[in-house]
Design a protein around this motif. Structure first.
Motif, PDB file in Angstrom:
ATOM      1  N   ILE A 179      30.133  54.076  74.218  1.00 45.95           N
ATOM      2  CA  ILE A 179      28.787  54.589  74.449  1.00 45.95           C
ATOM      3  C   ILE A 179      28.015  54.412  73.141  1.00 45.95           C
ATOM      4  N   ASP A 180      27.027  53.509  73.178  1.00 47.03           N
ATOM      5  CA  ASP A 180      26.292  53.088  71.978  1.00 47.03           C
ATOM      6  C   ASP A 180      25.078  53.997  71.726  1.00 47.03           C
ATOM      7  N   ASP A 181      24.623  53.984  70.489  1.00 50.31           N
ATOM      8  CA  ASP A 181      23.409  54.723  70.104  1.00 50.31           C
ATOM      9  C   ASP A 181      23.505  56.190  70.475  1.00 50.31           C
ATOM     10  N   PHE A 182      24.701  56.756  70.348  1.00 54.17           N
ATOM     11  CA  PHE A 182      24.862  58.130  70.799  1.00 54.17           C
ATOM     12  C   PHE A 182      24.108  59.100  69.899  1.00 54.17           C
ATOM     13  N   ILE A 202      28.193  56.620  66.894  1.00 53.74           N
ATOM     14  CA  ILE A 202      27.123  57.480  66.371  1.00 53.74           C
ATOM     15  C   ILE A 202      26.013  56.590  65.826  1.00 53.74           C
ATOM     16  N   ASP A 203      24.799  56.862  66.226  1.00 52.78           N
ATOM     17  CA  ASP A 203      23.658  56.050  65.817  1.00 52.78           C
ATOM     18  C   ASP A 203      23.417  56.136  64.306  1.00 52.78           C
ATOM     19  N   PRO A 204      22.992  54.995  63.703  1.00 53.16           N
ATOM     20  CA  PRO A 204      22.688  54.995  62.259  1.00 53.16           C
ATOM     21  C   PRO A 204      21.702  56.090  61.854  1.00 53.16           C
ATOM     22  N   ALA A 236      31.242  55.212  63.511  1.00 51.15           N
ATOM     23  CA  ALA A 236      29.955  55.537  62.885  1.00 51.15           C
ATOM     24  C   ALA A 236      29.271  54.242  62.484  1.00 51.15           C
ATOM     25  N   GLU A 237      28.019  54.102  62.895  1.00 50.54           N
ATOM     26  CA  GLU A 237      27.245  52.892  62.574  1.00 50.54           C
ATOM     27  C   GLU A 237      26.241  53.189  61.472  1.00 50.54           C
ATOM     28  N   GLY A 238      25.945  52.172  60.659  1.00 46.17           N
ATOM     29  CA  GLY A 238      24.922  52.342  59.629  1.00 46.17           C
ATOM     30  C   GLY A 238      25.477  52.910  58.336  1.00 46.17           C
TER      31      GLY A 238
HETATM   32 MG    MG Z   1      24.359  51.294  68.036  1.00 45.11          MG
END
Ligand code: MG
Ligand code: C2E
Ligand code: MG
Ligand code: MG
Length: 283
Positions: A179-182, A202-204, A236-238
């Motif tokens: 699940i992206d951009d959570f 987890i969204d940046p 975790a992204e970003g």
């Molecule tokens: Mg994303």
């Protein structure tokens, strides 16, 4: 009646606005042929397991090398591709190419790597999407566990009934679901409980300032704890700094993806990247 009102009728011919329309028209035409002209390329951004320091896999990110030498980022053309429906053939091409690249990586000695591919809402709505996934796995010869499909939280919650059904079908194939951009959508803990998935990204937006902003840190922490309790792992992204990496390790986040550990790169660069990290990690 007045001159002013008359003038208003010509508002649509206001130059700035009409040039925007021509620009959009040109972009749409360009995008229609971008794939067959070989202007679309894939980049791959490494994802690192925090417990082992090894490469977990990579996320596939689309780029458009438009005629004239300009590289257009997905933020600029994916929305147009979605509005026009072009995302369906383009998305299919991305899925096939990404899996084919993953097969090369497996042949180069990386059998456990996971390739992640972004799936847009329109692709996800197609009832025969699981058939496509099955066909692509067969054609490219990678295993289902080598593939992760990323669906944004926004896409997933638009039609929960359809999403749950579709996700079960995909999970039955054996692929992973992220699940992206959570966190940036209309998040609900209940939704996360209902969605069959394996990974939360987890969204940046929450990671970029988590060291300076204790609220962001609290949110990241809560998402990690909650996801683990629901049986999901977390990416975790970003992640852009060493401090963020260390804090996420402390919070027992499973994986990171960000400029700190690697920018999006070509497939060949990714193979070199993997071999370098792997030889260092095992020596
Ligand atoms: Mg994303
Ligand atoms: P996403 O799936 O959430 O992808 C992550 C985005 O965060 C990528 O932007 C990536 O370059 C960027 N990013 C990664 N690490 C960092 C970091 O440390 N700092 C910052 N500031 N940013 C970081 P990108 O490549 O511009 O892609 C943007 C979005 O476009 C993606 O977000 C995804 O929603 C969409 N997209 C990209 N490729 C595809 C595709 O093949 N199909 C579909 N449907 N959407 C795609
Ligand atoms: Mg993504
Ligand atoms: Mg995003």
């Amino acid at each position: 009646h007045t001159k002013e009102n008359g003038g208003n009728r010509f508002e649509i011919y206001e130059p700035a606005l009409s040039s925007k329309r021509v620009e959009r028209f040109n972009m749409e035409n360009g995008l229609r042929y971008a794939q067959e002209r070989g202007e679309l390329t894939l980049h791959f951004q490494p994802q690192i397991s925090l417990s082992t320091g090894k490469v977990y896999g990579a996320e596939t990110l689309l780029r458009w090398n438009a005629p004239g030498g300009e590289t257009i980022q997905p933020g600029e053309f994916i929305p147009l591709a979605e509005e026009t429906g072009l995302i369906v053939p383009i998305g299919q091409w991305v899925l096939e190419q990404a899996c084919a690249e993953c097969k090369r990586w497996i042949r180069a000695g990386m059998p456990q790597l996971v390739i992640s591919v972004n799936i847009s809402a329109l692709q996800f709505e197609q009832d025969d999407f699981p058939d496509l996934v099955r066909r692509v796995l067969e054609r490219t010869g990678i295993e289902p566990y080598n593939l992760c499909l990323e669906i944004t939280e926004h896409t997933a919650v638009q039609n929960m009934e359809h999403s749950v059904k579709m996700l079960h079908q995909l999970i039955d194939i054996g692929v992973k679901i992220a699940i992206d951009d959570f966190g940036i959508g209309q998040s609900s803990l209940l939704w996360l409980k209902k969605l069959p998935a394996h990974i939360v990204k987890i969204d940046p937006a929450f990671i970029l300032n988590m060291i300076e902003d204790s609220d962001d840190d609290a949110i990241a922490k809560a998402v990690i704890v909650m996801s683990h309790n629901l049986g999901l792992s977390v990416t975790a992204e970003g992640v852009e700094t060493e401090q963020q990496l260390q804090r996420l390790q402390q919070l027992q986040c499973d994986r990171i993806q960000g400029f700190y550990t690697g920018r999006p790169m070509t497939s060949d660069q990714f193979i070199a990247y993997f071999l370098e990290i792997h030889s260092w990690a095992s020596s």
